[in-house]
Design an enzyme around this catalytic site. Structure first.
Site, PDB file in Angstrom:
ATOM      1  N   ASP A 102      31.562  -5.012  35.141  1.00 26.69           N
ATOM      2  CA  ASP A 102      30.821  -4.330  36.194  1.00 26.69           C
ATOM      3  C   ASP A 102      30.070  -5.415  36.961  1.00 26.69           C
ATOM      4  O   ASP A 102      29.196  -6.083  36.405  1.00 26.69           O
ATOM      5  CB  ASP A 102      29.837  -3.353  35.534  1.00 26.69           C
ATOM      6  CG  ASP A 102      29.472  -2.183  36.425  1.00 26.69           C
ATOM      7  OD1 ASP A 102      29.272  -2.409  37.628  1.00 26.69           O
ATOM      8  OD2 ASP A 102      29.375  -1.055  35.912  1.00 26.69           O
ATOM      9  N   ASP A 116      29.811  -2.608  41.844  1.00 24.64           N
ATOM     10  CA  ASP A 116      28.755  -1.600  41.926  1.00 24.64           C
ATOM     11  C   ASP A 116      28.224  -1.410  43.345  1.00 24.64           C
ATOM     12  O   ASP A 116      27.991  -2.391  44.066  1.00 24.64           O
ATOM     13  CB  ASP A 116      27.595  -2.064  41.014  1.00 24.64           C
ATOM     14  CG  ASP A 116      26.450  -1.088  40.950  1.00 24.64           C
ATOM     15  OD1 ASP A 116      26.609  -0.039  40.307  1.00 24.64           O
ATOM     16  OD2 ASP A 116      25.387  -1.361  41.551  1.00 24.64           O
ATOM     17  N   GLU A 141      32.998   0.903  43.688  1.00 26.83           N
ATOM     18  CA  GLU A 141      32.204   2.133  43.625  1.00 26.83           C
ATOM     19  C   GLU A 141      31.919   2.554  45.056  1.00 26.83           C
ATOM     20  O   GLU A 141      30.868   2.259  45.620  1.00 26.83           O
ATOM     21  CB  GLU A 141      30.897   1.932  42.843  1.00 26.83           C
ATOM     22  CG  GLU A 141      30.273   3.272  42.486  1.00 26.83           C
ATOM     23  CD  GLU A 141      28.765   3.245  42.277  1.00 26.83           C
ATOM     24  OE1 GLU A 141      28.211   4.282  41.896  1.00 26.83           O
ATOM     25  OE2 GLU A 141      28.132   2.196  42.505  1.00 26.83           O
ATOM     26  N   HIS A 179      28.542   7.431  34.140  1.00 20.69           N
ATOM     27  CA  HIS A 179      27.193   7.356  33.586  1.00 20.69           C
ATOM     28  C   HIS A 179      26.119   7.801  34.567  1.00 20.69           C
ATOM     29  O   HIS A 179      24.940   7.714  34.264  1.00 20.69           O
ATOM     30  CB  HIS A 179      26.930   5.913  33.154  1.00 20.69           C
ATOM     31  CG  HIS A 179      26.956   4.970  34.332  1.00 20.69           C
ATOM     32  ND1 HIS A 179      28.106   4.787  35.095  1.00 20.69           N
ATOM     33  CD2 HIS A 179      25.994   4.225  34.915  1.00 20.69           C
ATOM     34  CE1 HIS A 179      27.822   3.937  36.084  1.00 20.69           C
ATOM     35  NE2 HIS A 179      26.556   3.588  35.987  1.00 20.69           N
ATOM     36  N   ASP A 180      26.532   8.246  35.745  1.00 15.99           N
ATOM     37  CA  ASP A 180      25.553   8.610  36.769  1.00 15.99           C
ATOM     38  C   ASP A 180      25.469  10.107  37.021  1.00 15.99           C
ATOM     39  O   ASP A 180      24.692  10.538  37.867  1.00 15.99           O
ATOM     40  CB  ASP A 180      25.913   7.929  38.107  1.00 15.99           C
ATOM     41  CG  ASP A 180      25.670   6.435  38.076  1.00 15.99           C
ATOM     42  OD1 ASP A 180      24.755   5.997  37.348  1.00 15.99           O
ATOM     43  OD2 ASP A 180      26.388   5.708  38.784  1.00 15.99           O
TER      44      ASP A 180
HETATM   45  C1  GLC Z   1      25.450   2.345  40.780  1.00 14.30           C
HETATM   46  C2  GLC Z   1      25.427   2.518  39.284  1.00 14.30           C
HETATM   47  C3  GLC Z   1      24.143   3.148  38.894  1.00 14.30           C
HETATM   48  C4  GLC Z   1      23.007   2.247  39.311  1.00 14.30           C
HETATM   49  C5  GLC Z   1      23.098   1.920  40.790  1.00 14.30           C
HETATM   50  C6  GLC Z   1      22.216   0.767  41.139  1.00 14.30           C
HETATM   51  O1  GLC Z   1      25.466   3.551  41.456  1.00 14.30           O
HETATM   52  O2  GLC Z   1      26.550   3.231  38.875  1.00 14.30           O
HETATM   53  O3  GLC Z   1      24.071   3.396  37.516  1.00 14.30           O
HETATM   54  O4  GLC Z   1      21.781   2.847  39.030  1.00 14.30           O
HETATM   55  O5  GLC Z   1      24.394   1.554  41.181  1.00 14.30           O
HETATM   56  O6  GLC Z   1      22.777  -0.434  40.698  1.00 14.30           O
END
Ligand code: GLC
Ligand code: CA
Length: 532
Positions: free
Chosen positions: A109, A211, A274, A335-336
């Site tokens: 990641d 990310d 992402e 995980h979000d």
């Molecule tokens: C992404 C991650 C999340 C995190 C955010 C800030 O959306 O998946 O868990 O809080 O980025 O890095």
């Protein structure tokens, strides 16, 4: 509805990331090896047999880099290390070679758009306005009345700008104040970040999930965001305005193109984004010459109402929007967000898994979803997620989907002998050991789906065509040459007649596989794969 069969893919044999399932590991919650209550790299290594038996092709590990953990690792203070909480670089190398020895790819990641405020770069940057690293982050003067440079709201609520009294300027912080935004327009920063990617590529990692990439090139000079006319409070403060300037700006594509160039200078690596956004926005992240992300995540299934019509509509729309050669990639959980089993109801978990694992493209499976994990109830005193702490009570908190993997009947379900960082929660069908022993369990069903996907070229590389969508049932065809399968999904909790027939290859319900049917009556919540 599209009736034409979308094309099969010619590069399927060479591109490993098209063939298999990606499994997301949230390392804090996978397996603890030293009884501090927090999962770690050695813990992951001890569970590789489980992943191999599950049949996934790759693991994506959420961040394990040194971090003050303000956002549980998404606030990185050293891009080229391992947080002692998770182990050492030697542990990582050991995990990587053990995974490779089993034929499992390892995806890291990469968190490019913000570092931790404890990163030495930011410590320098904030030390004075003329520090050479000042421009590595996004600093602006206050407005004449002292207010932030723009009205932008951070993803976790509050202004996206943080005031730094010592140097008398604001810095951009799209998430927490502890996550200052990095300035990718600065060539030195760019080089440093690409260097960090190279560090891991040289160690042998197979790719990155990048990310929050949509924030890589915010247009600060573009000014304020307009209010969102459709906003309701439940969406959380960040959605109260339309992010017309902070995300998806043209400069983002240049950043991704540079990452991709780097990735392509190594053999067989994958770049995943992402890319939260509308369908149009997501499609742009493939690049006109397919020179950006191999796999820009399309998140629509996370928010589409769970009914046959709406889901088929999303898939058809996606299939018809994908440009020639672009490989689809779908997600049902991470995980979000609230667990899929809780979003659609435990009864529909097998239908959801079938959808994810039989559609065209590369699926990503979030740890625990193969067990039908539902949301845990987190008592207020156990809340960990900074989002829930800052914007409580709206259901935005992510702890319910982040609880430890339940492995076996032991203290804390075998996750740790210490005190787990989040409470251990058992899914309705029990832990891994219980489900492994039960031929009809969710876990064994998911294993079968993954195995079938690997075996049947219609599923792994065939085209997609939607066949029917009525009366709570969605049927689609997957076909590669003469190999053809029908996937039939009953979104309702009542039986449904479907005017198709064939031999049942796999069903979510016991006693159906192997039978031959003239016409099909799907049982409540049933998913069936047929050879017509
Ligand atoms: C992404 C991650 C999340 C995190 C955010 C800030 O959306 O998946 O868990 O809080 O980025 O890095
Ligand atoms: Ca540990």
């Amino acid at each position: 509805m599209t009736q034409s069969l979308t094309r099969p893919d010619a590069d399927i044999a060479t591109d490993w990331w098209k063939r298999g399932v990606i499994y997301q590991i949230y390392p804090r919650s996978f397996q603890d090896s030293n009884d501090d209550g927090i999962g770690d790299l050695r813990g992951i290594e001890t569970r590789l047999d489980y992943l191999q038996a599950l049949g996934v092709a790759a693991i994506w590990i959420s961040p394990f880099f040194p971090s003050p953990m303000a956002d549980f690792g998404y606030d990185v203070s050293d891009y080229c290390g391992v947080d002692p909480m998770f182990g050492t670089l030697a542990d990582f190398d050991s995990l990587l070679s053990a995974a490779h020895a089993r034929g499992l790819k390892v995806i890291l990641d990469f968190v490019p758009c913000h570092s931790s405020d404890q990163h030495p770069w930011f410590v320098e940057s904030r030390s004075s306005r003329d520090n050479p690293k000042r421009d590595w982050y996004i600093w602006r003067d206050a407005k004449p009345d002292g207010s932030p440079p723009t009205n932008w709201i951070g993803e976790f609520g509050g202004s996206a700008w943080t005031w730094d009294a010592a140097s008398g300027q604001y810095y951009l912080s799209v998430f927490l104040s502890e996550q200052p935004a990095l300035n990718w327009r600065n060539p030195e920063l760019r080089a440093a970040m690409l260097g960090a990617m190279r560090f891991w590529l040289d160690r042998g990692v197979d790719g990155f999930r990048v990310d929050a990439i949509i924030y890589a090139a915010p247009d600060v000079e573009g000014g304020d965001h307009p209010p969102n006319p459709d906003w309701i409070e439940a969406m959380g403060p960040a959605r109260s305005h339309l992010q017309t300037r902070m995300s998806h700006q043209p400069g983002v594509y240049d950043v991704v193109r540079e990452m991709r160039r780097l990735i392509d200078s190594y053999p067989n690596r994958v770049l995943i984004g992402e890319t939260a956004g509308t369908l149009d926005q997501v499609i742009r992240y493939y690049g006109e010459d397919l020179d950006l992300f191999h796999l820009p995540f399309y998140f629509s299934l996370l928010t589409t109402p769970w009914n046959a019509k709406a889901i088929a509509g999303v898939i058809d729309g996606y299939e018809s929007a994908l440009p020639e050669g672009a490989w689809p990639t779908l997600v049902l959980g991470n995980h979000d967000i609230s667990r899929i089993a809780s979003r659609v109801g435990v009864g529909q978990a097998r239908v959801a898994a079938t959808l994810l694992l039989t559609l065209r493209g590369t699926p990503t499976l979030y740890q625990g979803d193969e067990l039908g994990m539902d949301n845990a109830i987190i008592p207020p005193e156990a809340v960990q997620d900074p989002w829930e702490r800052r914007v409580p009570g709206l259901g935005l908190g992510r702890d319910p989907a982040r609880t430890p993997m339940p492995w076996q009947p032991a203290a804390n379900a075998g996750f740790t002998s210490g005190a787990p960082w989040l409470p251990v929660h058992l899914p309705p069908e029990g832990d891994v050991a219980a489900q492994s022993a039960d031929p009809g369990s969710m876990l064994n069903f998911v294993r079968e789906l993954i195995a079938l996907r690997g075996r049947e070229s219609a599923l792994s590389d065939g085209g997609y065509r939607d066949v029917l969508c009525e009366n709570d049932v969605y049927v689609f065809e997957r076909r590669a040459g003469s190999a053809c399968l029908l996937v039939c999904l009953n979104f309702s909790a009542a039986p449904r007649f479907v005017p198709v027939g064939g031999k049942v290859l796999l069903s979510s319900h016991a006693g159906r596989a192997g039978t031959r049917l003239q016409t099909l009556t799907l049982q409540p919540n049933e998913a069936i794969i047929l050879v017509p």
